[in-house]
Design an enzyme around this catalytic site. Structure first.
Site, short mmCIF file in Angstrom:
data_model
loop_
_atom_site.label_atom_id
_atom_site.label_comp_id
_atom_site.label_asym_id
_atom_site.label_seq_id
_atom_site.Cartn_x
_atom_site.Cartn_y
_atom_site.Cartn_z
N HIS A 1 0.82 -1.20 0.00
CA HIS A 1 0.00 0.00 0.00
C HIS A 1 0.85 1.25 0.00
O HIS A 1 0.42 2.33 0.40
CB HIS A 1 -0.96 -0.01 1.19
CG HIS A 1 -1.59 -1.35 1.41
ND1 HIS A 1 -1.12 -2.23 2.33
CD2 HIS A 1 -2.60 -1.97 0.77
CE1 HIS A 1 -1.82 -3.36 2.27
NE2 HIS A 1 -2.72 -3.23 1.32
S1 FES Z 1 1.91 -0.47 3.11
FE1 FES Z 1 0.33 -1.84 3.67
S2 FES Z 1 1.47 -3.54 4.28
FE2 FES Z 1 3.01 -2.15 3.81
#
Ligand code: FES
Ligand code: HEM
Lengths: 189, 440
Positions: free
Chosen positions: A154
């Site tokens: 993410h």
């Molecule tokens: S940014 Fe969501 S798990 Fe690393």
């Protein structure tokens, strides 16, 4: 059944001369005691059924490892498995250390100085639990605009001290409890 | 289960059994003679399809469990062995893996049918809530099932989802350790997921029985959304709806078979054919298609805890829907404005699904970001599209449903199932009575 009961006085609920009020309270006591005992027994049995899912003794026993640092060249990172998770062992270059120290007082989400995240006199060694503090993916080394790590899941960005700089993760990459057994050997866990 | 029974035991044995365990009477009253509104359309056939899919998942699952090995070193290979070496294993495994997708497809049609025809409104609130419980249990079951083949997506999906719970303050971390049975998703986790994945479908079957019980007290809703007034409004379930359901099941099975035989892997993710490796995360983690909208809602929020809360709220809000919708009119046939908002809601779900399938920072229009940052993300990005979708998702339930019911003017609602809307009494004979003759 009802027609075998002869006479209203045998009905315990009737307010006859014998229903002085201590009978009902005795019944209440028995009820409460029975309910309490049942709840206690069910609760007592529920705990083993819940706790069996926690880490078992042998799982806990496997919890520490030793690692030989001579395998890691400067600028390189080695990933080993520790407690089922990746452990990052990163041999930082002077430039990377300088970049981390320079940002010690930048606007950090989870403020920590670089010195707090390494052992005294061992600034070149950064030992981290390699799971993103967002949802546990494994960040890739060297990615992101701070040259630390980038998490592909993410988009969290960590700097060369493993501190969170951008993206959804709330915390810095965790530094596990570890100690130097010698100049070239560490024990993690 | 409600109303009086029409069952007459015919043989001596049936009479004997009927006074001891009236099971034939029960079957007759619930599945054969049950009075059913005469105007049900094909959207009403998905309940039967769902029951069949649950049965298929249980039967194929039990067979898979005879060959599957729930151990981190063997799980992946045992599934490959099922596909290659076990007699007809390929068929059973494809039926199970694609069956999960078909099951969810059917449940989504079923849920949208209820949204359109207002089937969740009084007196069917409990029926609706039991349906929501089934849906939630299905999600949990499918999630745990997807972990079992122990591919890369199985493993890292499990890591991401179990870490969600870690977002809870104070207790979060101990709950994840408890779920894992260790310090990470590992062998103990796989074992317990297998145990629970085996158990859950039977729990679902139990709730399905309650669901059908709760259906048979008020009876079926119908496309007009008006109450059944008399026997003239109904037909016995058998043969009318056994045949209609049977036909729909055949068509549905044809589609299911097309996936199983011609494209068994299109709905899955290729990366799950790589054995789980805890040290390397795939570039792009996605759940199965049926969970994508919730995943998009999770990622729409920059704060970890809020994302988790919103994702669960997206399911929780379904439970209170009967009390959010203030309109007394059930069927959206007579609620043109509501119909429009429901249409947009359907689109919002598709958009959220699209967002869940793509990386958050990917541009939507063209290949370049707009360069214009709104708050924390580029305006031309999946993040912002998911935010719009998520906003509408919640606004539909929390604003549109309560307000619209009070402000809209519905179209005239027919008196009963058999009567058309008689705004002009003269129109009735040409409409209702003439049609059967034309059909010949
Ligand atoms: S940014 Fe969501 S798990 Fe690393
Ligand atoms: C509600 C019903 C069910 C659903 C939605 C469901 C869903 C799933 C899913 C999505 C998978 C992963 C398949 C893949 O991607 O390859 C799976 C695997 C599996 N399931 Fe189920 N399942 C259900 C019922 C059952 C039952 C009742 C059993 C056992 C009795 C079972 C046993 C298994 C086994 C052993 C696997 C691993 C083998 C494989 O991956 O194909 N399932 N399930």
């Amino acid at each position: 059944m009802a027609d075998t009961v002869v006479g209203a006085t045998s009905d315990p609920h009737a307010s006859g001369p014998h229903a002085s009020g201590d009978d009902p309270s005795r019944r209440d006591f028995i009820n409460i005691a029975a309910i309490a005992a049942t709840v206690g027994a069910v609760g007592g049995l529920a705990w083993p059924l819940i706790d069996q899912m926690n880490p078992a003794g042998d799982t806990l026993a496997l919890a520490s490892i030793e690692f030989d640092l001579t395998k890691v060249e400067p600028g390189q990172q080695v990933v080993v498995k520790w407690r089922g998770k990746p452990l990052f062992v990163r041999h930082r270059t002077p430039a990377q250390i300088a970049a981390a120290v320079k940002d010690d007082h930048a606007d950090l989400r989870d403020p920590q100085t670089d010195a707090e995240r390494t052992k005294p006199g061992k600034a070149e060694w950064l030992i981290l639990v390699g799971t993103c503090t967002h949802l546990g993916c494994v960040p890739t080394v060297g990615g992101g605009e701070y040259g630390g790590w980038f998490c592909p899941c993410h988009g969290s960005v960590y700097d060369t001290s493993g501190r969170i700089r951008k993206g959804p993760a709330p915390k810095n990459l965790e530094v596990p409890t570890y100690s130097f057994l010698s100049d070239t050997k560490i024990k993690v866990g | 289960m409600s109303g009086h029974s029409t069952y007459e035991p015919k043989t001596g044995f049936e009479r004997w059994l009927d006074t001891r365990l009236p099971i034939i009477r029960f079957m007759n009253d619930t599945a054969l003679d049950f009075p059913t509104p005469k105007n049900l359309n094909y959207w009403w056939t998905f309940g039967g399809i769902l029951a069949l899919m649950l049965g298929i998942q249980i039967v194929t699952g039990i067979v898979l469990a005879m060959h599957y090995v729930p151990h981190v070193d063997y799980a992946f290979n045992s599934v490959e062995r099922i596909r290659r070496d076990v007699n007809y294993g390929w068929l059973i495994q494809f039926m199970h893996a694609n069956g999960a997708s078909m099951f969810f497809l059917a449940v989504y049609v079923h849920i949208f049918r209820n949204l359109y025809y207002g089937s969740y409104k009084a007196p069917r609130e409990v029926l609706w809530i039991l349906g929501c419980v089934i849906y939630l249990l299905m999600i949990i079951t499918a999630f745990m099932g997807y972990v079992l083949p122990w591919g890369q997506m199985s493993f890292h999906g499990a890591v991401v989802i179990t870490n969600l719970i870690g977002a809870l303050p104070v207790v979060g971390k101990s709950i994840t350790t408890w779920l894992w049975g260790g310090f990470a998703v590992d062998d103990p986790t796989l074992n317990r997921f297998f145990s629970l994945h085996y158990l859950m479908p039977f729990v679902i079957a139990g709730v399905v029985i309650l669901h059908i019980w709760a259906l048979h007290v008020p009876g079926n809703n119908n496309p007009k959304g008006v109450d059944v007034k008399s026997k003239a409004d109904t037909v016995p379930f058998h043969p009318y709806y056994t045949v209609k359901d049977g036909f729909a099941i055949c068509v549905f099975l044809l589609m299911y078979a097309t996936f199983v035989f011609y494209m068994p892997d299109v709905l899955g993710d290729a990366i799950n054919y790589v054995k789980a490796n805890p040290l390397v995360t795939p570039q792009h983690i996605v759940p199965e298609w049926y969970l994508l909208p919730f995943y998009a809602i999770l990622r729409a929020v920059p704060n970890k805890l809020m994302g988790v809360i919103l994702m669960f709220a997206a399911i929780a809000v379904l439970f209170i829907l009967p009390w959010l919708d203030t309109s007394k009119v059930r069927s959206m046939r007579y609620r043109p404005t509501a119909r429009l908002y429901l249409g947009i809601f359907f689109l919002a779900c598709l958009v959220l699904g699209f967002c869940g399938a793509n990386p958050p920072d990917q541009p939507i229009l063209g290949h370049e970001p707009s360069g214009f940052m709104l708050l924390d993300a580029d305006i031309n990005s999946i993040v912002w599209l998911s935010r719009i979708g998520a906003l509408y998702y919640f606004a539909y339930f929390l604003l549109v449903m309560p307000i619209l019911g009070l402000t809209e003017t519905p179209l005239p609602v027919p008196e009963g199932i058999s009567e058309p809307v008689l705004s002009h009494p003269a129109a009735a004979p040409t409409g209702a009575a003439a049609a059967p003759e034309k059909r010949g």
